[in-house]
Scaffold this motif. Structure first.
Motif, PDB file in Angstrom:
ATOM      1  N   ALA A  14       0.751  -1.253   0.094  1.00 20.59           N
ATOM      2  CA  ALA A  14      -0.001  -0.131   0.136  1.00 20.59           C
ATOM      3  C   ALA A  14       0.625   1.248   0.013  1.00 20.59           C
ATOM      4  CB  ALA A  14      -0.661   0.160   1.310  1.00 20.59           C
ATOM      5  N   GLY A  15       1.086   2.238  -1.077  1.00 23.90           N
ATOM      6  CA  GLY A  15       1.743   3.611  -0.842  1.00 23.90           C
ATOM      7  C   GLY A  15       2.710   2.753  -1.353  1.00 23.90           C
ATOM      8  N   PHE A  22       4.561  -5.299   3.122  1.00 25.16           N
ATOM      9  CA  PHE A  22       4.099  -5.805   5.108  1.00 25.16           C
ATOM     10  C   PHE A  22       3.674  -7.617   4.405  1.00 25.16           C
ATOM     11  CE2 PHE A  22       1.553  -1.887   4.798  1.00 25.16           C
ATOM     12  CZ  PHE A  22       2.680  -0.917   6.001  1.00 25.16           C
ATOM     13  N   PRO A  23       5.156  -8.466   4.677  1.00 26.02           N
ATOM     14  CA  PRO A  23       4.748  -9.211   4.388  1.00 26.02           C
ATOM     15  C   PRO A  23       4.058  -9.812   5.687  1.00 26.02           C
ATOM     16  CG  PRO A  23       7.084  -8.328   4.527  1.00 26.02           C
ATOM     17  CD  PRO A  23       6.759  -7.703   4.889  1.00 26.02           C
ATOM     18  N   VAL A  49       0.369  -8.313  -2.573  1.00 25.14           N
ATOM     19  CA  VAL A  49      -0.886  -8.410  -3.457  1.00 25.14           C
ATOM     20  C   VAL A  49      -0.816  -6.547  -3.202  1.00 25.14           C
ATOM     21  CG1 VAL A  49      -3.455  -8.128  -2.884  1.00 25.14           C
ATOM     22  CG2 VAL A  49      -2.704  -9.598  -2.640  1.00 25.14           C
ATOM     23  N   ASN A  50      -1.409  -6.186  -4.537  1.00 22.87           N
ATOM     24  CA  ASN A  50      -0.955  -4.173  -4.401  1.00 22.87           C
ATOM     25  C   ASN A  50      -2.274  -3.641  -4.426  1.00 22.87           C
ATOM     26  OD1 ASN A  50       0.030  -1.238  -4.438  1.00 22.87           O
ATOM     27  ND2 ASN A  50       2.168  -2.127  -6.199  1.00 22.87           N
ATOM     28  N   PHE A  51      -2.141  -3.093  -2.664  1.00 21.71           N
ATOM     29  CA  PHE A  51      -3.430  -2.208  -3.132  1.00 21.71           C
ATOM     30  C   PHE A  51      -3.586  -0.573  -3.490  1.00 21.71           C
ATOM     31  CE2 PHE A  51      -4.453  -5.570   0.212  1.00 21.71           C
ATOM     32  CZ  PHE A  51      -5.742  -5.285  -0.547  1.00 21.71           C
ATOM     33  N   HIS A  52      -2.339  -0.151  -3.980  1.00 27.07           N
ATOM     34  CA  HIS A  52      -1.596   0.980  -4.307  1.00 27.07           C
ATOM     35  C   HIS A  52      -1.901   2.341  -3.688  1.00 27.07           C
ATOM     36  CE1 HIS A  52      -0.359  -0.978  -8.094  1.00 27.07           C
ATOM     37  NE2 HIS A  52      -1.829  -1.334  -8.108  1.00 27.07           N
ATOM     38  N   PRO A  73      -1.412   2.994   3.469  1.00 27.19           N
ATOM     39  CA  PRO A  73      -0.565   2.568   4.499  1.00 27.19           C
ATOM     40  C   PRO A  73       0.293   1.867   5.747  1.00 27.19           C
ATOM     41  CG  PRO A  73       1.091   3.841   3.090  1.00 27.19           C
ATOM     42  CD  PRO A  73      -0.346   4.221   3.036  1.00 27.19           C
ATOM     43  N   GLU A  74      -0.949   3.435   6.823  1.00 31.05           N
ATOM     44  CA  GLU A  74      -1.320   3.194   8.300  1.00 31.05           C
ATOM     45  C   GLU A  74      -2.018   3.105   8.521  1.00 31.05           C
ATOM     46  OE1 GLU A  74      -1.235   7.561   9.499  1.00 31.05           O
ATOM     47  OE2 GLU A  74       1.859   6.949   8.893  1.00 31.05           O
TER      48      GLU A  74
END
Length: 292
Positions: free
Chosen positions: A52-53, A57-58, A87-90, A95-96
């Motif tokens: 994310a961003g 995060f593994p 998996v990319n949330f873009h 991210p926080e």
């Protein structure tokens, strides 16, 4: 220990009695989560990376799928993500906020505050962490105020938080006389404006507040909203407005006077009402407007 040794012990101890003991370590679940979290932080046995961003995060798929129907469906179905290592949330997820959700998944604990409650509600609904969505909604209920009730109404409606929506809705109706002048009100979608002004539970001292709310909302974005004016004015009880207010504000409003169809609809409604109550001067005015 061999199989035969175990079987021999079973036969020696079999007396037909129910001499049993249940051992239950209540702290086992917490210990298990603590160890899984340590493994995550050390990136041991992790089999998927959530992005994310600009952060990664593994994680362990089994943990995510156990906490979220969203991830369960993703990893268990035929989606591309079920096979991908990433998996990319873009930018759809901060991210926080993702980090807070993951910390909860691995610890069963999360701190909700005024700064993150709305984002956690949205992300909890999106990723189907329903406990987090509901806990965030409960936090927002306790911090509901006329200054934020319009935003809470939209947020709760979008994410199916029924109790928060009902509380926000009632507060909006009760404080409409002050809320209609705010930026939050002027930013509302048309259907919510219409629902509010049409409600029988709307608390206003007189109908001029409702009329002005409609006019101000339309003027806030004339190019896009002018076509909505006729429909919204149908929700305003123009016949309840004083004669002086009608003369000074309604019939002199350029948006009303400039739309012949709207003007005709307004004046016909006024003629019908004032004919019944016998206010001839305003009835004559309304009839004259139809000839303009």
């Amino acid at each position: 220990m061999s199989v035969s040794s175990h079987e021999n012990r079973k036969s020696r101890s079999s007396s037909g009695s129910m001499n049993i003991h249940l051992f239950h370590k209540t702290s086992h679940a917490d210990s298990l989560l603590t160890q899984l979290n340590l493994l995550r932080k050390r990136r041991v046995f992790t089999d998927v990376v959530l992005c994310a961003g600009n952060r990664a995060f593994p994680c362990h798929r089994a943990v995510l799928a156990s906490c979220s129907r969203y991830f369960e469906a993703m990893f268990n179905g035929g989606l591309k993500e079920s096979r991908d290592a990433e998996v990319n949330f873009h930018d759809s997820l901060h991210p926080e906020v993702l980090e807070l959700l993951l910390d909860y998944a691995y610890s069963a604990r999360i701190i909700i505050n005024e700064e993150n409650a709305e984002s956690l509600l949205e992300a909890g609904d999106m990723l189907q962490f329903h406990d987090i969505r509901d806990a965030s909604a409960e936090f927002l209920e306790k911090n509901l105020h006329p200054s934020n009730c319009l935003g809470m109404m939209l947020l709760s409606d979008a994410h199916q938080c029924q109790r928060l929506y009902e509380l926000s809705w009632r507060m909006c109706l009760a404080n409409f006389a002050t809320l209609y002048r705010t930026e939050d009100f002027l930013s509302l979608p048309k259907d919510k404006v219409q629902d509010l002004i049409f409600s029988e539970e709307l608390e206003v001292e007189d109908e001029s507040v409702v009329y002005e709310a409609v006019i101000d909302w339309v003027k806030a974005d004339m190019d896009r909203r002018l076509s909505d004016l006729p429909e919204l004015l149908r929700c305003v009880r123009l016949a309840l407005l004083p004669e002086t207010y009608l003369l000074k504000n309604v019939v002199s409003e350029e948006m009303v006077m400039g739309d012949k169809t709207l003007l005709s609809r307004v004046t016909y409604n006024l003629i019908s009402f004032f004919t019944q109550v016998g206010q001839g001067s305003v009835r004559s005015l309304a009839q004259g407007l139809l000839l303009v």
